[in-house]
Scaffold this motif. Sequence first.
Motif, short mmCIF file in Angstrom:
data_model
loop_
_atom_site.label_atom_id
_atom_site.label_comp_id
_atom_site.label_asym_id
_atom_site.label_seq_id
_atom_site.Cartn_x
_atom_site.Cartn_y
_atom_site.Cartn_z
N ASP A 39 0.81 -1.14 0.11
CA ASP A 39 0.11 -0.06 0.18
C ASP A 39 0.96 1.31 0.07
N CYS A 40 2.09 1.39 -0.11
CA CYS A 40 3.14 2.42 0.12
C CYS A 40 3.00 3.11 -1.32
N ARG A 41 2.41 4.19 -1.57
CA ARG A 41 2.20 4.84 -2.75
C ARG A 41 2.54 6.36 -2.63
N PRO A 42 2.93 7.02 -3.41
CA PRO A 42 3.77 6.70 -4.60
C PRO A 42 5.11 6.38 -4.15
N VAL A 43 5.59 5.78 -5.22
CA VAL A 43 7.01 5.17 -4.99
C VAL A 43 8.10 5.83 -5.69
N LEU A 44 7.79 6.28 -7.33
CA LEU A 44 8.71 7.16 -8.02
C LEU A 44 7.82 7.80 -8.88
N GLU A 45 8.25 9.33 -9.19
CA GLU A 45 7.40 10.07 -10.19
C GLU A 45 8.08 9.37 -11.41
#
Length: 128
Positions: A39-45
């Motif tokens: 559920d960890c979001r966002p990770v990278l743009e």
Amino acid sequence: MNLYLSTLYPAYRIPEGFAIRPIPNKGFGVVTLVDIPKDCRPVLEYEGERLTWEEGKERERRYTEQDSNNPHVDCYMYFVDSERFGEKFCIDATNGAWVARYMNHSRKRPNLDPEVHLGLDCRPHVYF
């Protein structure tokens, strides 16, 4: 240093916990060095030059022409048709040191699904 490409290309600013590594039969890809909770979001743009949809299609056509003359030219275009924000645009990460361009966002087996969110500049941005 465990960051494969940053030693070859110092312009790459690879976030802690990630690395760019060669992927057999694919080129390069982003890998995690730590567990990321589901559920960890966002990770990278997904960063790059922001273009209109039409500018992106034209540039992609030019890259394809270059590619036929030089097999070492890669193209990292991400087209966004955001119904949520009523905007169509393209992000061209071809000529930059942006890490997320190496994310697997294929439709068959993506690492992460892309999401479009409003950024601090009040414009839509693509995150994985």
